[in-house]
Scaffold this active site. Structure first.
Site, PDB file in Angstrom:
ATOM      1  CG  HIS A 190      -1.817   1.103   1.402  1.00 17.44           C
ATOM      2  ND1 HIS A 190      -1.415   2.324   1.909  1.00 17.44           N
ATOM      3  CD2 HIS A 190      -3.116   1.235   1.082  1.00 17.44           C
ATOM      4  CE1 HIS A 190      -2.441   3.154   1.885  1.00 17.44           C
ATOM      5  NE2 HIS A 190      -3.485   2.515   1.389  1.00 17.44           N
ATOM      6  N   PRO A 191       0.457   2.362  -0.594  1.00 16.65           N
ATOM      7  CG  PRO A 191      -0.580   3.784  -2.125  1.00 16.65           C
ATOM      8  CD  PRO A 191      -0.811   2.537  -1.333  1.00 16.65           C
ATOM      9  CB  VAL A 192       1.114   4.728   4.081  1.00 19.15           C
ATOM     10  CG1 VAL A 192       0.146   5.827   3.726  1.00 19.15           C
ATOM     11  CG2 VAL A 192       0.413   3.489   4.591  1.00 19.15           C
ATOM     12  CE  LYS A 193       0.679  -0.319   5.525  1.00 18.55           C
ATOM     13  NZ  LYS A 193      -0.085  -1.557   5.481  1.00 18.55           N
ATOM     14  CB  ILE A 194       8.900  -0.068   3.367  1.00 15.55           C
ATOM     15  CG1 ILE A 194       8.605  -0.294   4.846  1.00 15.55           C
ATOM     16  CG2 ILE A 194      10.359   0.254   3.090  1.00 15.55           C
ATOM     17  CD1 ILE A 194       9.184   0.698   5.782  1.00 15.55           C
TER      18      ILE A 194
END
Ligand SMILES: *Cc1c(COP(=O)(O)O)cnc(C)c1O
Length: 391
Positions: A190-194
């Site tokens: 997901h975009p907020v992940k690393i």
């Protein structure tokens, strides 16, 4: 009044190469089920040192097929940490299994191996041991996997690591995802992940049978392998559905972005390390607790979670939150303990059974943390904290 800032708690970092990689797929013959998905699986498996990787459309899907591959079903019990995103618990409910929670360590908010051992002993006496335990590497810091693995041997449960926060983390010098102490490890993109593939997830394992089952389940339970079929193929068109599976496939568009992001992973982790080290220095003189670390592991720093002293829990916690959000600093709270969600409340959980999770919820704040966060933005966050805390 200062100008309003616009600093989210997390966001993706996308390069021109990432964009070119996606455009290449769009111009190619394959938008899905082409070569990019196996390339992404190969890149992640070899980075982590696992023998198999199964890419899917989200970590939630990966958790679901991981549970199914391990045989989780009605009458089984799956245990996890309350300090996680709801998906970690929901995956067991999708399989018709019961969920229970193990309280967290007070400083790391990771599933506590000591509480787990106590709960297992009580469960053994009651004849209700879990089939699967899902430790969550909260904020990117690996759990005490050796201890949890030792308990799995003693009590006979299987382990899925929810490493949605932790690609790029290390435990005893080895990468999270090598499944040395687990059956399956799950990552989220997901975009907020690393790293990101837009949406996406992956399940890693060293067990070829588990990998084969997860591959089947991600694509309708359909096989084209004559060795797995019940009948002799009727002809070259023939396939068989041998299980009830899903369409959890990742597209080549997403996978190409994932492959390209993997090339930046070490840089992203380095930058996140620097951001964390800088917060650690700058926040030293504020009345706040900084995230705990452990000498035998390194965090991927998905989140930077500070805690207020217990005395400032409650109203002051909420005020600080409001104050920072008002200035345009996108602080967040990871997480509302899962048992507090109305859906889980209806299943009958009591917050009093999880004092450390309650405490975590009462005092935690996630500060902005991502690879593209600049030193200036970080200074603005720290200055805002000074002003809000009146120090
Ligand atoms: C993000 C996240 C998930 C779900 O990931 P998706 O890819 O959005 O499905 C599961 N568990 C944890 C701990 C997460 O942070």
């Amino acid at each position: 009044m200062n100008a309003r800032l616009n600093i989210p708690y997390g966001r993706q970092t996308i390069s021109d190469e990432d964009i070119a990689a996606v455009v290449d797929v769009l111009r190619s013959d394959w938008l899905t089920q082409g070569p990019a998905v196996p390339s992404f699986e190969q890149a992640v498996a070899s980075y982590c040192g696992a023998s198999h990787a199964v890419a899917v459309n989200s970590a939630t899907s990966a958790l679901h097929i991981a549970c199914l591959a391990l045989g989780v079903g009605p009458g089984d019990s799956v245990w996890t940490s309350p300090i996680t995103f709801v998906a970690t618990a929901n995956c067991a409910r999708y399989c018709g299994a019961d969920v229970d929670f193990v309280d967290v360590e007070p400083d790391t908010a990771n599933l506590c191996a000591t509480r787990l051992a106590e709960k297992l002993e009580r469960a053994r006496q009651a004849g209700r041991l879990p089939k699967v335990v899902i430790p969550v590497h909260f904020a990117g810091l690996p759990c005490d996997m050796q201890a949890i693995h030792a308990l799995s041997r003693e009590y006979g449960f299987r382990i899925i690591e929810d490493a949605s926060h932790a690609i790029g983390a290390r435990y005893h010098g080895e990468p999270t995802g090598n499944c040395r102490y687990s059956d399956i490890t799950v990552f989220s993109f997901h975009p907020v992940k690393i790293i990101t593939s837009g949406e996406g997830g992956m399940a890693l394992t060293n067990d070829p049978a588990l990998a084969a089952r997860m591959e089947l389940l991600r694509s309708h339970g359909v096989t084209r392998d004559p060795g797995l079929m019940e009948s002799k193929p009727h002809g070259p068109w023939y396939y068989e559905q041998i299980e009830l599976g899903f369409n959890y496939r990742m597209t080549d568009i997403h996978a190409a972005l994932g492959v390209s992001q993997m090339r930046h992973l070490d840089d992203f982790i380095l930058h996140r390390d620097e951001v964390a080290a800088r917060y650690h220095r700058l926040l030293k003189f504020l009345p706040l607790l900084r995230p705990a670390s452990r000498p035998d592991r390194s965090s991927a720093h998905h989140l930077y979670v500070i805690r207020m002293p217990d005395a400032l829990a409650g109203e002051r916690h909420s005020q600080l939150f409001d104050g920072l959000r008002h200035r345009g600093i996108g602080v967040n709270l990871h997480y509302i303990p899962v048992y507090r969600q109305p859906y889980y409340q209806r299943l009958g959980f009591d917050a009093k059974d999880f004092p450390q999770s309650e405490r975590h919820y009462a005092v935690s704040i996630s500060l902005p943390m991502y690879a593209g966060l600049s030193a200036l933005q970080q200074d603005q966050v720290v200055n805002a904290l000074h002003e809000e805390l009146g120090s």
